[in-house]
Design a protein around this motif. Structure first.
Motif, short mmCIF file in Angstrom:
data_model
loop_
_atom_site.label_atom_id
_atom_site.label_comp_id
_atom_site.label_asym_id
_atom_site.label_seq_id
_atom_site.Cartn_x
_atom_site.Cartn_y
_atom_site.Cartn_z
N TRP A 1 5.37 -13.04 -3.25
CA TRP A 1 5.32 -11.70 -3.82
C TRP A 1 3.96 -11.07 -3.54
CZ3 TRP A 1 9.31 -9.34 -6.50
CH2 TRP A 1 10.39 -10.16 -6.83
N GLY A 2 3.97 -9.75 -3.39
CA GLY A 2 2.71 -9.03 -3.34
C GLY A 2 2.22 -8.75 -4.75
N ARG A 3 1.07 -8.11 -4.84
CA ARG A 3 0.48 -7.81 -6.14
C ARG A 3 0.94 -6.48 -6.72
NH1 ARG A 3 -5.72 -10.08 -6.32
NH2 ARG A 3 -5.20 -12.24 -5.84
N GLY A 4 1.58 -5.69 -5.89
CA GLY A 4 2.17 -4.45 -6.39
C GLY A 4 1.32 -3.22 -6.11
N THR A 5 1.99 -2.08 -6.10
CA THR A 5 1.32 -0.79 -5.94
C THR A 5 1.97 0.19 -6.92
OG1 THR A 5 0.65 0.90 -4.34
CG2 THR A 5 2.85 -0.02 -4.05
N GLN A 6 1.13 0.95 -7.61
CA GLN A 6 1.62 1.84 -8.65
C GLN A 6 2.16 3.13 -8.05
OE1 GLN A 6 1.62 1.52 -12.23
NE2 GLN A 6 2.86 3.39 -12.07
N VAL A 7 3.35 3.51 -8.50
CA VAL A 7 3.93 4.80 -8.16
C VAL A 7 4.14 5.57 -9.45
CG1 VAL A 7 5.95 6.01 -7.25
CG2 VAL A 7 5.04 4.01 -6.06
N THR A 8 3.58 6.76 -9.53
CA THR A 8 3.72 7.59 -10.71
C THR A 8 4.27 8.95 -10.29
OG1 THR A 8 1.84 6.50 -11.78
CG2 THR A 8 2.55 8.61 -12.69
N VAL A 9 5.38 9.32 -10.90
CA VAL A 9 6.02 10.60 -10.60
C VAL A 9 5.83 11.50 -11.81
CG1 VAL A 9 8.11 11.78 -9.86
CG2 VAL A 9 7.70 9.40 -9.16
N SER A 10 5.13 12.58 -11.60
CA SER A 10 4.82 13.47 -12.72
C SER A 10 5.75 14.68 -12.73
CB SER A 10 3.37 13.95 -12.63
OG SER A 10 3.20 14.79 -11.51
N SER A 11 6.09 15.10 -13.92
CA SER A 11 6.93 16.28 -14.06
C SER A 11 6.09 17.47 -14.51
CB SER A 11 8.04 16.02 -15.09
OG SER A 11 7.49 15.60 -16.32
N SER B 1 0.85 -1.19 0.00
CA SER B 1 0.00 0.00 0.00
C SER B 1 0.89 1.24 0.00
CB SER B 1 -0.93 0.02 1.21
OG SER B 1 -0.18 0.05 2.41
N GLY B 2 0.28 2.39 -0.27
CA GLY B 2 1.00 3.65 -0.18
C GLY B 2 1.42 4.26 -1.50
N GLY B 3 1.17 3.55 -2.60
CA GLY B 3 1.51 4.12 -3.90
C GLY B 3 0.58 5.26 -4.26
N GLY B 4 0.91 5.94 -5.36
CA GLY B 4 0.06 7.03 -5.81
C GLY B 4 0.78 7.92 -6.79
N LEU B 5 0.18 9.07 -7.02
CA LEU B 5 0.73 10.06 -7.94
C LEU B 5 1.39 11.17 -7.14
CD1 LEU B 5 0.91 11.31 -10.81
CD2 LEU B 5 -1.34 12.35 -10.36
N VAL B 6 2.63 11.49 -7.50
CA VAL B 6 3.38 12.51 -6.78
C VAL B 6 4.20 13.32 -7.78
CG1 VAL B 6 5.34 10.97 -6.35
CG2 VAL B 6 4.92 12.89 -4.79
N GLN B 7 4.46 14.55 -7.45
CA GLN B 7 5.26 15.40 -8.33
C GLN B 7 6.75 15.14 -8.14
OE1 GLN B 7 3.91 19.43 -7.57
NE2 GLN B 7 2.43 19.28 -9.24
N VAL B 8 7.51 15.51 -9.13
CA VAL B 8 8.97 15.40 -9.04
C VAL B 8 9.46 16.09 -7.77
CG1 VAL B 8 11.12 16.15 -10.08
CG2 VAL B 8 9.34 15.18 -11.52
N GLY B 9 10.34 15.40 -7.07
CA GLY B 9 10.89 15.93 -5.83
C GLY B 9 10.09 15.58 -4.59
N GLY B 10 8.93 14.98 -4.80
CA GLY B 10 8.07 14.62 -3.67
C GLY B 10 8.49 13.33 -3.01
N SER B 11 7.68 12.91 -2.03
CA SER B 11 7.98 11.72 -1.25
C SER B 11 6.75 10.83 -1.15
CB SER B 11 8.42 12.11 0.17
OG SER B 11 9.60 12.88 0.14
N LEU B 12 7.01 9.56 -0.99
CA LEU B 12 5.97 8.57 -0.69
C LEU B 12 6.57 7.54 0.25
CD1 LEU B 12 4.33 7.71 -4.16
CD2 LEU B 12 3.22 8.87 -2.24
N ARG B 13 5.70 6.93 1.04
CA ARG B 13 6.13 5.80 1.86
C ARG B 13 5.26 4.60 1.52
NH1 ARG B 13 6.56 4.52 8.35
NH2 ARG B 13 4.28 4.34 8.17
N LEU B 14 5.91 3.56 1.05
CA LEU B 14 5.22 2.32 0.76
C LEU B 14 5.27 1.41 1.98
CD1 LEU B 14 6.57 1.53 -2.84
CD2 LEU B 14 4.67 3.01 -2.15
N SER B 15 4.22 0.63 2.15
CA SER B 15 4.15 -0.36 3.22
C SER B 15 3.82 -1.71 2.62
CB SER B 15 3.06 0.02 4.24
OG SER B 15 3.31 1.27 4.82
N CYS B 16 4.31 -2.74 3.26
CA CYS B 16 3.98 -4.11 2.86
C CYS B 16 3.69 -4.90 4.12
CB CYS B 16 5.12 -4.73 2.07
SG CYS B 16 4.89 -6.49 1.69
#
Length: 120
Positions: A110-120, A7-22
Motif C-alpha cells: 500500500w502507499g501512504r495516501g494522498t488527500q483529495v478535498t472537494v469543496s462546495s 501524488s496528485g491530490g489536492g483541493l478542488v471545487q465541486v465539478g472539478g477534476s484531478l489526476r492521481l498518480s501512483c
C-alpha cells in the motif's frame, strides 16, 4: 522492497477534476493488479477502481462514468483520472498492488495516501 508513492491530490471545487498518480518500484509491475482505494473520516476504506495485469477494469458504482483508472507499464505507474468531483469524493486515496484484484484488500503493498478535498 516494494514501494508505492501516490501524488496528485489536492483541493478542488465541486465539478472539478484531478489526476492521481501512483509510482511503483520493487515489483514486477506488469504482473500485478493495481487499485485505488479511499477512506473518508469515520468511514471504512473502500475500493474505488482496480485494473488487472491484462488491463481489465472495475469501478465502484459511486464513481462509474466519472473516474478512469489506467496504467503505464513502461513507467510503472497507475493513474486515476477523476472528473465531475463531488463533496462525497473527499477522502484519502491509497494505491495498492496485488497479484489479483480479488485479494487486493489484504495486500501487503500500500502507499501512504494522498488527500483529495472537494469543496462546495
Amino acid at each position: 522492497q516494494v514501494r508505492l508513492v501516490e501524488s496528485g491530490g489536492g483541493l478542488v471545487q465541486v465539478g472539478g477534476s484531478l489526476r492521481l498518480s501512483c509510482a511503483a518500484s520493487g515489483l514486477t509491475f506488469g504482473s500485478y493488479a493495481l487499485g485505488w482505494y479511499r477512506q473518508a473520516p469515520g468511514k471504512e476504506r473502500e475500493r474505488v477502481a482496480a485494473i488487472g495485469s491484462g488491463g481489465s477494469t472495475n469501478y465502484a458504482d459511486s464513481v462509474k462514468g466519472r473516474f478512469t483508472i489506467s496504467r503505464d507499464n513502461a513507467e510503472n505507474t497507475v493513474y486515476l483520472q477523476m472528473n465531475s468531483l463531488k463533496p462525497d469524493d473527499t477522502a484519502v486515496y491509497y494505491c495498492a498492488a496485488d497479484r489479483r484484484i480479488a485479494t487486493m484488500r489484504s495486500s501487503d503493498y500500500w502507499g501512504r495516501g494522498t488527500q483529495v478535498t472537494v469543496s462546495s
